[in-house]
Design a protein around this motif. Structure first.
Motif, PDB file in Angstrom:
ATOM      1  N   ILE A 110      19.632 -13.022  50.690  1.00 30.95           N
ATOM      2  CA  ILE A 110      20.118 -14.358  50.329  1.00 30.95           C
ATOM      3  C   ILE A 110      21.406 -14.598  51.097  1.00 30.95           C
ATOM      4  O   ILE A 110      22.431 -13.997  50.814  1.00 30.95           O
ATOM      5  CB  ILE A 110      20.381 -14.478  48.817  1.00 30.95           C
ATOM      6  CG1 ILE A 110      19.104 -14.148  48.043  1.00 30.95           C
ATOM      7  CG2 ILE A 110      20.876 -15.857  48.454  1.00 30.95           C
ATOM      8  CD1 ILE A 110      19.284 -14.145  46.551  1.00 30.95           C
ATOM      9  N   ARG A 121      25.320 -15.178  49.573  1.00 28.87           N
ATOM     10  CA  ARG A 121      25.459 -14.849  48.165  1.00 28.87           C
ATOM     11  C   ARG A 121      26.194 -13.519  48.057  1.00 28.87           C
ATOM     12  O   ARG A 121      25.785 -12.516  48.631  1.00 28.87           O
ATOM     13  CB  ARG A 121      24.086 -14.755  47.500  1.00 28.87           C
ATOM     14  CG  ARG A 121      24.183 -14.554  45.995  1.00 28.87           C
ATOM     15  CD  ARG A 121      22.805 -14.439  45.384  1.00 28.87           C
ATOM     16  NE  ARG A 121      22.015 -15.629  45.617  1.00 28.87           N
ATOM     17  CZ  ARG A 121      22.140 -16.740  44.924  1.00 28.87           C
ATOM     18  NH1 ARG A 121      23.064 -16.824  43.977  1.00 28.87           N
ATOM     19  NH2 ARG A 121      21.389 -17.793  45.186  1.00 28.87           N
ATOM     20  N   GLU A 129      26.147 -11.831  42.115  1.00 21.68           N
ATOM     21  CA  GLU A 129      25.945 -13.210  41.694  1.00 21.68           C
ATOM     22  C   GLU A 129      24.532 -13.398  41.140  1.00 21.68           C
ATOM     23  O   GLU A 129      23.602 -12.695  41.496  1.00 21.68           O
ATOM     24  CB  GLU A 129      26.174 -14.170  42.869  1.00 21.68           C
ATOM     25  CG  GLU A 129      27.631 -14.357  43.223  1.00 21.68           C
ATOM     26  CD  GLU A 129      27.831 -15.485  44.204  1.00 21.68           C
ATOM     27  OE1 GLU A 129      26.837 -16.133  44.560  1.00 21.68           O
ATOM     28  OE2 GLU A 129      28.986 -15.729  44.613  1.00 21.68           O
ATOM     29  N   ASP A 162      21.374 -16.177  40.084  1.00 20.80           N
ATOM     30  CA  ASP A 162      20.750 -17.487  40.234  1.00 20.80           C
ATOM     31  C   ASP A 162      19.577 -17.545  39.252  1.00 20.80           C
ATOM     32  O   ASP A 162      18.695 -16.688  39.296  1.00 20.80           O
ATOM     33  CB  ASP A 162      20.260 -17.670  41.680  1.00 20.80           C
ATOM     34  CG  ASP A 162      19.653 -19.056  41.879  1.00 20.80           C
ATOM     35  OD1 ASP A 162      20.068 -19.982  41.171  1.00 20.80           O
ATOM     36  OD2 ASP A 162      18.763 -19.187  42.736  1.00 20.80           O
ATOM     37  N   ARG A 163      19.570 -18.562  38.368  1.00 18.43           N
ATOM     38  CA  ARG A 163      18.549 -18.623  37.314  1.00 18.43           C
ATOM     39  C   ARG A 163      17.661 -19.840  37.498  1.00 18.43           C
ATOM     40  O   ARG A 163      18.133 -20.939  37.761  1.00 18.43           O
ATOM     41  CB  ARG A 163      19.204 -18.656  35.932  1.00 18.43           C
ATOM     42  CG  ARG A 163      18.208 -18.892  34.776  1.00 18.43           C
ATOM     43  CD  ARG A 163      18.836 -18.592  33.439  1.00 18.43           C
ATOM     44  NE  ARG A 163      19.163 -17.175  33.356  1.00 18.43           N
ATOM     45  CZ  ARG A 163      20.000 -16.651  32.468  1.00 18.43           C
ATOM     46  NH1 ARG A 163      20.623 -17.455  31.612  1.00 18.43           N
ATOM     47  NH2 ARG A 163      20.243 -15.362  32.444  1.00 18.43           N
ATOM     48  N   ASP A 180      15.579 -14.735  36.941  1.00 20.13           N
ATOM     49  CA  ASP A 180      16.937 -14.515  37.443  1.00 20.13           C
ATOM     50  C   ASP A 180      16.846 -13.801  38.789  1.00 20.13           C
ATOM     51  O   ASP A 180      16.083 -12.849  38.947  1.00 20.13           O
ATOM     52  CB  ASP A 180      17.748 -13.644  36.480  1.00 20.13           C
ATOM     53  CG  ASP A 180      18.234 -14.433  35.275  1.00 20.13           C
ATOM     54  OD1 ASP A 180      18.031 -15.658  35.252  1.00 20.13           O
ATOM     55  OD2 ASP A 180      18.803 -13.805  34.359  1.00 20.13           O
ATOM     56  N   THR A 181      17.631 -14.265  39.756  1.00 16.01           N
ATOM     57  CA  THR A 181      17.712 -13.595  41.057  1.00 16.01           C
ATOM     58  C   THR A 181      19.089 -12.929  41.155  1.00 16.01           C
ATOM     59  O   THR A 181      20.119 -13.603  41.117  1.00 16.01           O
ATOM     60  CB  THR A 181      17.523 -14.595  42.205  1.00 16.01           C
ATOM     61  OG1 THR A 181      16.249 -15.228  42.057  1.00 16.01           O
ATOM     62  CG2 THR A 181      17.575 -13.882  43.546  1.00 16.01           C
ATOM     63  N   SER A 205      18.242  -9.079  47.512  1.00 20.34           N
ATOM     64  CA  SER A 205      18.255  -9.535  46.123  1.00 20.34           C
ATOM     65  C   SER A 205      17.043  -9.012  45.385  1.00 20.34           C
ATOM     66  O   SER A 205      16.048  -8.586  45.977  1.00 20.34           O
ATOM     67  CB  SER A 205      18.282 -11.057  46.061  1.00 20.34           C
ATOM     68  OG  SER A 205      17.103 -11.593  46.641  1.00 20.34           O
ATOM     69  N   ARG A 259      14.561 -10.094  42.002  1.00 23.05           N
ATOM     70  CA  ARG A 259      14.201 -11.110  41.010  1.00 23.05           C
ATOM     71  C   ARG A 259      13.732 -10.424  39.733  1.00 23.05           C
ATOM     72  O   ARG A 259      12.856  -9.565  39.775  1.00 23.05           O
ATOM     73  CB  ARG A 259      13.100 -12.035  41.535  1.00 23.05           C
ATOM     74  CG  ARG A 259      13.567 -12.990  42.615  1.00 23.05           C
ATOM     75  CD  ARG A 259      12.537 -14.084  42.846  1.00 23.05           C
ATOM     76  NE  ARG A 259      11.216 -13.566  43.170  1.00 23.05           N
ATOM     77  CZ  ARG A 259      10.811 -13.293  44.404  1.00 23.05           C
ATOM     78  NH1 ARG A 259      11.633 -13.468  45.422  1.00 23.05           N
ATOM     79  NH2 ARG A 259       9.591 -12.832  44.618  1.00 23.05           N
TER      80      ARG A 259
END
Length: 390
Positions: free
Chosen positions: A170, A173, A177, A179-180, A194-195, A204, A206
Protein backbone atom coordinates in the motif's frame (compact mmCIF):
# COMPACT_ATOMS: atom_id res chain seq x y z
CA UNK A 1 -72.15 4.00 13.03
CA UNK A 2 -70.22 7.09 12.01
CA UNK A 3 -68.51 7.21 15.41
CA UNK A 4 -67.56 3.54 15.03
CA UNK A 5 -66.05 4.25 11.62
CA UNK A 6 -64.10 7.27 12.83
CA UNK A 7 -62.84 5.35 15.86
CA UNK A 8 -61.81 2.39 13.73
CA UNK A 9 -59.98 4.63 11.24
CA UNK A 10 -58.12 6.54 13.96
CA UNK A 11 -57.29 3.33 15.83
CA UNK A 12 -56.05 1.55 12.74
CA UNK A 13 -53.87 4.48 11.67
CA UNK A 14 -52.36 4.81 15.14
CA UNK A 15 -51.77 1.07 15.38
CA UNK A 16 -50.21 0.81 11.93
CA UNK A 17 -47.95 3.83 12.52
CA UNK A 18 -46.90 2.58 15.96
CA UNK A 19 -46.24 -0.90 14.60
CA UNK A 20 -44.19 0.44 11.70
CA UNK A 21 -42.11 2.70 13.97
CA UNK A 22 -41.56 -0.17 16.38
CA UNK A 23 -40.52 -2.43 13.50
CA UNK A 24 -38.02 0.11 12.22
CA UNK A 25 -36.61 0.74 15.70
CA UNK A 26 -36.33 -2.96 16.48
CA UNK A 27 -34.54 -3.63 13.21
CA UNK A 28 -32.19 -0.70 13.84
CA UNK A 29 -31.39 -2.06 17.32
CA UNK A 30 -30.70 -5.52 15.97
CA UNK A 31 -28.59 -4.12 13.13
CA UNK A 32 -26.54 -2.02 15.61
CA UNK A 33 -25.99 -5.10 17.78
CA UNK A 34 -24.85 -7.15 14.79
CA UNK A 35 -22.56 -4.37 13.61
CA UNK A 36 -20.98 -4.26 17.06
CA UNK A 37 -20.50 -8.03 17.04
CA UNK A 38 -18.83 -8.16 13.64
CA UNK A 39 -16.59 -5.18 14.43
CA UNK A 40 -15.59 -6.79 17.74
CA UNK A 41 -14.78 -9.98 15.86
CA UNK A 42 -12.57 -8.25 13.30
CA UNK A 43 -10.82 -6.31 16.06
CA UNK A 44 -10.08 -9.61 17.77
CA UNK A 45 -8.53 -10.79 14.52
CA UNK A 46 -6.56 -7.53 14.12
CA UNK A 47 -5.15 -7.92 17.62
CA UNK A 48 -4.18 -11.55 17.02
CA UNK A 49 -2.39 -10.69 13.76
CA UNK A 50 -0.55 -7.75 15.33
CA UNK A 51 0.46 -9.84 18.33
CA UNK A 52 1.78 -12.62 16.08
CA UNK A 53 3.83 -10.19 13.96
CA UNK A 54 5.28 -8.35 16.98
CA UNK A 55 6.15 -11.63 18.64
CA UNK A 56 7.76 -12.95 15.43
CA UNK A 57 9.87 -9.80 15.06
CA UNK A 58 11.00 -10.09 18.67
CA UNK A 59 11.91 -13.76 18.22
CA UNK A 60 14.05 -13.24 15.10
CA UNK A 61 15.73 -10.18 16.67
CA UNK A 62 17.12 -12.23 19.57
CA UNK A 63 17.94 -15.37 17.57
CA UNK A 64 21.55 -16.58 17.50
CA UNK A 65 23.41 -19.23 15.58
CA UNK A 66 22.62 -21.68 18.38
CA UNK A 67 18.87 -20.92 18.59
CA UNK A 68 16.62 -24.01 18.59
CA UNK A 69 14.58 -23.51 15.41
CA UNK A 70 12.04 -26.17 16.33
CA UNK A 71 11.33 -24.36 19.57
CA UNK A 72 11.10 -21.06 17.68
CA UNK A 73 8.46 -22.25 15.22
CA UNK A 74 6.50 -24.29 17.79
CA UNK A 75 4.97 -21.14 19.26
CA UNK A 76 3.50 -20.18 15.89
CA UNK A 77 1.50 -22.09 13.30
CA UNK A 78 2.02 -25.77 12.60
CA UNK A 79 3.30 -24.92 9.14
CA UNK A 80 5.70 -22.18 10.24
CA UNK A 81 9.27 -22.63 9.04
CA UNK A 82 12.58 -21.01 10.04
CA UNK A 83 16.12 -20.71 8.75
CA UNK A 84 19.32 -19.34 10.33
CA UNK A 85 22.39 -18.40 8.29
CA UNK A 86 25.73 -17.65 9.98
CA UNK A 87 29.32 -17.86 8.76
CA UNK A 88 28.19 -19.45 5.49
CA UNK A 89 26.31 -22.18 7.30
CA UNK A 90 22.50 -22.47 6.79
CA UNK A 91 20.21 -24.37 9.14
CA UNK A 92 16.45 -24.77 8.41
CA UNK A 93 13.44 -26.62 9.85
CA UNK A 94 12.26 -27.34 6.33
CA UNK A 95 13.03 -26.07 2.84
CA UNK A 96 15.66 -23.36 2.39
CA UNK A 97 13.82 -20.00 2.57
CA UNK A 98 16.61 -18.16 0.80
CA UNK A 99 14.90 -18.64 -2.55
CA UNK A 100 11.84 -16.57 -1.58
CA UNK A 101 11.18 -13.66 -3.94
CA UNK A 102 10.38 -11.38 -1.01
CA UNK A 103 13.58 -12.11 0.89
CA UNK A 104 15.72 -9.44 -0.79
CA UNK A 105 13.32 -6.64 0.09
CA UNK A 106 12.95 -7.90 3.66
CA UNK A 107 16.74 -8.03 4.17
CA UNK A 108 17.11 -4.52 2.77
CA UNK A 109 14.40 -3.26 5.13
CA UNK A 110 16.08 -5.01 8.08
CA UNK A 111 19.42 -3.43 7.25
CA UNK A 112 17.81 -0.01 6.94
CA UNK A 113 15.89 -0.28 10.20
CA UNK A 114 18.64 -2.08 12.13
CA UNK A 115 16.17 -4.67 13.33
CA UNK A 116 13.57 -7.16 12.20
CA UNK A 117 11.49 -6.45 9.09
CA UNK A 118 8.32 -8.00 7.64
CA UNK A 119 7.50 -8.62 3.97
CA UNK A 120 4.58 -10.12 2.13
CA UNK A 121 5.35 -13.14 -0.04
CA UNK A 122 2.48 -13.20 -2.55
CA UNK A 123 3.69 -16.43 -4.13
CA UNK A 124 3.18 -18.45 -0.93
CA UNK A 125 0.48 -16.28 0.72
CA UNK A 126 2.71 -15.84 3.71
CA UNK A 127 4.82 -13.38 5.68
CA UNK A 128 8.57 -13.39 5.93
CA UNK A 129 9.94 -11.98 9.18
CA UNK A 130 13.65 -11.33 8.73
CA UNK A 131 16.49 -10.04 10.90
CA UNK A 132 19.83 -9.49 9.11
CA UNK A 133 23.08 -8.93 10.92
CA UNK A 134 25.92 -11.22 11.96
CA UNK A 135 23.21 -13.88 11.90
CA UNK A 136 20.39 -13.85 9.35
CA UNK A 137 17.16 -15.28 10.74
CA UNK A 138 14.14 -15.94 8.56
CA UNK A 139 10.72 -16.91 9.92
CA UNK A 140 8.05 -18.08 7.46
CA UNK A 141 4.45 -17.54 8.67
CA UNK A 142 1.38 -18.60 6.58
CA UNK A 143 -1.09 -15.73 6.95
CA UNK A 144 -4.12 -18.00 7.26
CA UNK A 145 -2.69 -19.33 10.53
CA UNK A 146 -1.83 -16.05 12.22
CA UNK A 147 -4.99 -16.03 14.36
CA UNK A 148 -4.13 -19.03 16.42
CA UNK A 149 -6.45 -21.57 18.13
CA UNK A 150 -7.61 -19.28 21.01
CA UNK A 151 -9.01 -16.66 18.64
CA UNK A 152 -10.55 -19.26 16.36
CA UNK A 153 -12.31 -20.89 19.32
CA UNK A 154 -13.67 -17.55 20.54
CA UNK A 155 -14.91 -16.72 17.04
CA UNK A 156 -16.63 -20.09 16.76
CA UNK A 157 -18.40 -19.54 20.09
CA UNK A 158 -19.76 -16.24 18.76
CA UNK A 159 -21.15 -17.91 15.61
CA UNK A 160 -18.87 -15.77 13.44
CA UNK A 161 -16.30 -16.50 10.78
CA UNK A 162 -12.99 -14.75 10.28
CA UNK A 163 -10.40 -14.96 7.55
CA UNK A 164 -7.06 -13.44 6.65
CA UNK A 165 -5.72 -12.60 3.21
CA UNK A 166 -2.53 -11.02 1.88
CA UNK A 167 -2.71 -7.87 -0.25
CA UNK A 168 0.01 -6.06 -2.27
CA UNK A 169 1.96 -3.13 -0.90
CA UNK A 170 0.00 0.00 0.00
CA UNK A 171 1.86 3.06 -1.21
CA UNK A 172 2.16 5.83 1.30
CA UNK A 173 0.64 3.88 4.24
CA UNK A 174 2.73 3.90 7.39
CA UNK A 175 3.21 0.71 9.34
CA UNK A 176 0.41 -0.03 11.79
CA UNK A 177 -2.21 2.11 10.02
CA UNK A 178 -5.70 0.66 9.61
CA UNK A 179 -8.13 0.91 6.72
CA UNK A 180 -11.67 -0.42 7.32
CA UNK A 181 -14.42 -1.35 4.86
CA UNK A 182 -17.88 -2.16 6.21
CA UNK A 183 -20.00 -3.35 7.72
CA UNK A 184 -21.44 -4.39 4.36
CA UNK A 185 -23.81 -7.20 3.43
CA UNK A 186 -23.27 -9.92 0.85
CA UNK A 187 -24.79 -13.39 0.42
CA UNK A 188 -26.77 -13.06 3.63
CA UNK A 189 -23.76 -12.12 5.79
CA UNK A 190 -22.56 -8.94 7.46
CA UNK A 191 -18.91 -8.33 6.57
CA UNK A 192 -16.13 -6.06 7.89
CA UNK A 193 -12.67 -5.95 6.34
CA UNK A 194 -9.68 -4.30 8.00
CA UNK A 195 -6.46 -3.76 6.04
CA UNK A 196 -3.41 -3.64 8.33
CA UNK A 197 -0.23 -2.05 7.01
CA UNK A 198 2.86 -3.98 7.99
CA UNK A 199 5.90 -2.27 9.52
CA UNK A 200 8.04 -0.38 7.03
CA UNK A 201 7.05 -0.99 3.42
CA UNK A 202 6.38 -4.67 3.95
CA UNK A 203 2.90 -4.66 2.42
CA UNK A 204 -0.42 -5.24 4.10
CA UNK A 205 -2.65 -7.92 5.53
CA UNK A 206 -6.44 -7.98 5.22
CA UNK A 207 -8.47 -9.31 8.13
CA UNK A 208 -12.09 -10.08 7.28
CA UNK A 209 -14.83 -11.03 9.75
CA UNK A 210 -18.43 -11.94 8.96
CA UNK A 211 -21.57 -13.04 10.76
CA UNK A 212 -24.96 -14.18 9.52
CA UNK A 213 -27.20 -11.20 8.71
CA UNK A 214 -30.14 -11.89 11.02
CA UNK A 215 -31.61 -8.39 11.05
CA UNK A 216 -34.92 -9.22 9.41
CA UNK A 217 -37.66 -6.80 8.51
CA UNK A 218 -39.01 -6.68 12.08
CA UNK A 219 -36.21 -8.12 14.14
CA UNK A 220 -37.09 -10.99 16.48
CA UNK A 221 -40.76 -10.17 17.13
CA UNK A 222 -42.15 -11.26 13.76
CA UNK A 223 -45.20 -12.97 15.25
CA UNK A 224 -46.15 -9.97 17.38
CA UNK A 225 -45.72 -7.54 14.52
CA UNK A 226 -47.79 -9.69 12.17
CA UNK A 227 -50.51 -9.79 14.82
CA UNK A 228 -50.46 -6.01 15.19
CA UNK A 229 -50.48 -5.51 11.43
CA UNK A 230 -53.37 -7.92 11.12
CA UNK A 231 -55.29 -6.06 13.82
CA UNK A 232 -54.64 -2.76 12.07
CA UNK A 233 -55.83 -4.21 8.77
CA UNK A 234 -58.94 -5.57 10.51
CA UNK A 235 -59.74 -2.13 11.91
CA UNK A 236 -59.29 -0.62 8.46
CA UNK A 237 -61.62 -3.25 7.01
CA UNK A 238 -64.15 -2.51 9.74
CA UNK A 239 -63.99 1.18 8.92
CA UNK A 240 -64.46 0.43 5.23
CA UNK A 241 -67.37 -1.91 5.96
CA UNK A 242 -69.15 0.68 8.08
CA UNK A 243 -68.56 3.26 5.35
CA UNK A 244 -70.17 1.00 2.75
CA UNK A 245 -73.01 0.27 5.15
CA UNK A 246 -73.60 3.97 5.71
CA UNK A 247 -73.51 4.62 2.00
CA UNK A 248 -76.03 1.88 1.31
CA UNK A 249 -78.29 3.15 4.09
CA UNK A 250 -78.13 6.66 2.67
CA UNK A 251 -78.98 5.34 -0.78
CA UNK A 252 -81.93 3.38 0.59
CA UNK A 253 -83.20 6.38 2.51
CA UNK A 254 -82.92 8.53 -0.62
CA UNK A 255 -84.77 6.04 -2.86
CA UNK A 256 -87.13 4.15 -0.54
CA UNK A 257 -90.33 5.11 1.22
CA UNK A 258 -89.74 4.63 4.95
CA UNK A 259 -93.23 3.39 5.77
CA UNK A 260 -93.86 0.85 3.01
CA UNK A 261 -90.38 -0.02 1.78
CA UNK A 262 -91.45 0.77 -1.78
CA UNK A 263 -89.51 3.02 -4.17
CA UNK A 264 -90.36 6.64 -3.38
CA UNK A 265 -91.54 9.19 -5.91
CA UNK A 266 -88.07 10.27 -7.02
CA UNK A 267 -86.83 6.72 -7.50
CA UNK A 268 -90.03 5.71 -9.31
CA UNK A 269 -89.61 8.62 -11.74
CA UNK A 270 -86.06 7.49 -12.45
CA UNK A 271 -87.16 3.90 -13.06
CA UNK A 272 -90.04 5.08 -15.27
CA UNK A 273 -87.74 7.22 -17.39
CA UNK A 274 -85.39 4.26 -17.92
CA UNK A 275 -88.35 1.99 -18.81
CA UNK A 276 -89.71 4.45 -21.36
CA UNK A 277 -86.31 4.77 -23.02
CA UNK A 278 -86.09 0.99 -23.24
CA UNK A 279 -89.64 0.78 -24.63
CA UNK A 280 -88.84 3.32 -27.35
CA UNK A 281 -85.64 1.53 -28.27
CA UNK A 282 -87.05 -2.00 -28.44
CA UNK A 283 -90.67 -1.15 -29.44
CA UNK A 284 -92.03 -2.94 -26.36
CA UNK A 285 -94.32 -0.32 -24.85
CA UNK A 286 -95.02 0.34 -21.16
CA UNK A 287 -97.92 1.13 -18.84
CA UNK A 288 -98.13 3.21 -15.68
CA UNK A 289 -101.03 2.95 -13.23
CA UNK A 290 -102.01 5.42 -10.52
CA UNK A 291 -103.89 3.90 -7.58
CA UNK A 292 -105.80 6.17 -5.21
CA UNK A 293 -107.25 4.52 -2.10
CA UNK A 294 -110.93 5.27 -1.43
CA UNK A 295 -111.86 6.56 2.03
CA UNK A 296 -108.37 6.48 3.47
CA UNK A 297 -108.78 9.88 5.17
CA UNK A 298 -111.78 8.56 7.06
CA UNK A 299 -109.74 5.56 8.24
CA UNK A 300 -107.07 7.90 9.58
CA UNK A 301 -109.60 10.16 11.26
CA UNK A 302 -111.69 7.42 12.92
CA UNK A 303 -109.13 4.67 13.62
CA UNK A 304 -105.98 6.69 14.11
CA UNK A 305 -102.74 7.09 12.25
CA UNK A 306 -101.28 3.82 13.54
CA UNK A 307 -104.08 1.88 11.87
CA UNK A 308 -103.68 4.11 8.81
CA UNK A 309 -99.99 3.22 8.58
CA UNK A 310 -100.85 -0.45 9.01
CA UNK A 311 -103.31 -0.17 6.08
CA UNK A 312 -100.71 1.50 3.86
CA UNK A 313 -98.15 -1.23 4.56
CA UNK A 314 -100.73 -3.93 3.85
CA UNK A 315 -101.74 -2.23 0.59
CA UNK A 316 -98.07 -2.13 -0.48
CA UNK A 317 -97.72 -5.87 0.16
CA UNK A 318 -100.90 -6.72 -1.75
CA UNK A 319 -99.85 -4.59 -4.71
CA UNK A 320 -96.49 -6.37 -4.87
CA UNK A 321 -98.28 -9.72 -4.79
CA UNK A 322 -100.67 -8.66 -7.57
CA UNK A 323 -98.04 -7.79 -10.20
CA UNK A 324 -95.22 -9.54 -12.05
CA UNK A 325 -91.65 -9.71 -10.81
CA UNK A 326 -90.66 -7.31 -13.59
CA UNK A 327 -93.23 -4.70 -12.56
CA UNK A 328 -92.38 -1.88 -10.17
CA UNK A 329 -94.69 -0.77 -7.34
CA UNK A 330 -93.99 2.63 -5.80
CA UNK A 331 -95.56 5.07 -3.36
CA UNK A 332 -96.41 8.40 -4.96
CA UNK A 333 -97.38 10.06 -1.71
CA UNK A 334 -100.18 10.03 0.87
CA UNK A 335 -102.66 7.31 -0.12
CA UNK A 336 -101.52 7.20 -3.75
CA UNK A 337 -99.52 4.34 -5.22
CA UNK A 338 -98.07 3.86 -8.72
CA UNK A 339 -97.24 0.76 -10.72
CA UNK A 340 -94.92 0.54 -13.73
CA UNK A 341 -95.61 -2.38 -16.04
CA UNK A 342 -92.87 -2.62 -18.73
CA UNK A 343 -93.71 -4.34 -22.02
CA UNK A 344 -97.45 -3.82 -21.73
CA UNK A 345 -98.93 -2.11 -24.80
CA UNK A 346 -102.36 -3.71 -25.28
CA UNK A 347 -105.40 -1.94 -23.80
CA UNK A 348 -107.16 -5.17 -22.89
CA UNK A 349 -104.08 -6.42 -21.03
CA UNK A 350 -103.97 -3.16 -19.12
CA UNK A 351 -107.66 -3.51 -18.21
CA UNK A 352 -107.15 -7.10 -17.02
CA UNK A 353 -104.19 -6.03 -14.87
CA UNK A 354 -106.18 -3.20 -13.29
CA UNK A 355 -109.10 -5.52 -12.49
CA UNK A 356 -106.74 -8.08 -10.93
CA UNK A 357 -105.09 -5.41 -8.79
CA UNK A 358 -108.46 -4.02 -7.63
CA UNK A 359 -109.70 -7.49 -6.73
CA UNK A 360 -106.46 -8.21 -4.81
CA UNK A 361 -106.99 -5.06 -2.72
CA UNK A 362 -110.71 -5.50 -2.00
CA UNK A 363 -110.90 -9.27 -1.72
CA UNK A 364 -110.51 -9.62 2.07
CA UNK A 365 -110.17 -7.19 5.00
CA UNK A 366 -106.77 -5.60 4.77
CA UNK A 367 -106.30 -4.79 8.45
CA UNK A 368 -108.62 -5.81 11.29
CA UNK A 369 -112.11 -5.35 9.77
CA UNK A 370 -111.07 -2.73 7.23
CA UNK A 371 -111.68 -3.39 3.55
CA UNK A 372 -109.98 -1.15 1.01
CA UNK A 373 -111.03 -0.22 -2.50
CA UNK A 374 -109.18 1.98 -4.93
CA UNK A 375 -109.63 4.07 -8.03
CA UNK A 376 -107.15 2.96 -10.69
CA UNK A 377 -106.09 5.03 -13.68
CA UNK A 378 -103.67 3.90 -16.39
CA UNK A 379 -101.53 5.54 -19.06
CA UNK A 380 -100.29 3.40 -21.92
CA UNK A 381 -97.07 4.11 -23.79
CA UNK A 382 -96.70 2.34 -27.09
CA UNK A 383 -94.73 2.96 -30.27
CA UNK A 384 -96.60 2.87 -33.60
CA UNK A 385 -95.11 2.07 -36.99
CA UNK A 386 -94.21 5.74 -37.41
CA UNK A 387 -92.62 5.66 -33.90
CA UNK A 388 -95.19 8.07 -32.49
CA UNK A 389 -96.41 7.72 -28.91
CA UNK A 390 -100.07 6.95 -28.18
Amino acid sequence: MRLIRIGALIGSVILLVATTVSMVNKRAEQRAEQNARVVATVLMGDQAVNDAIVRAMAVVDVATAETDLEAMTRTFADTAEACISADGFVRCTGPDLGASSALGGAIAASVESGGAAVAVDDATNSLLVVSHGDVTTILFLPVDQLLGPPVESAVERNAATIGIAVSPDIAGRAGGELDRIGPTTADGRLIVTDTLALPGDGGSVRVTASIADEAGLVGDGLGLYLLLLGLGALLMALAGWTFLLDRRNLHERATTDDLTGLPNRREFERLTEAALLAAARFNTGACMMLIDLNGFKQINDTRGHQIGDLVLRAVANRLRDAVRDTDVVGRWGGDEFVILLPGLQDASAVRNSAERIGAQLAGTPIAEDITVTAAIGAALYRVTASRSMT
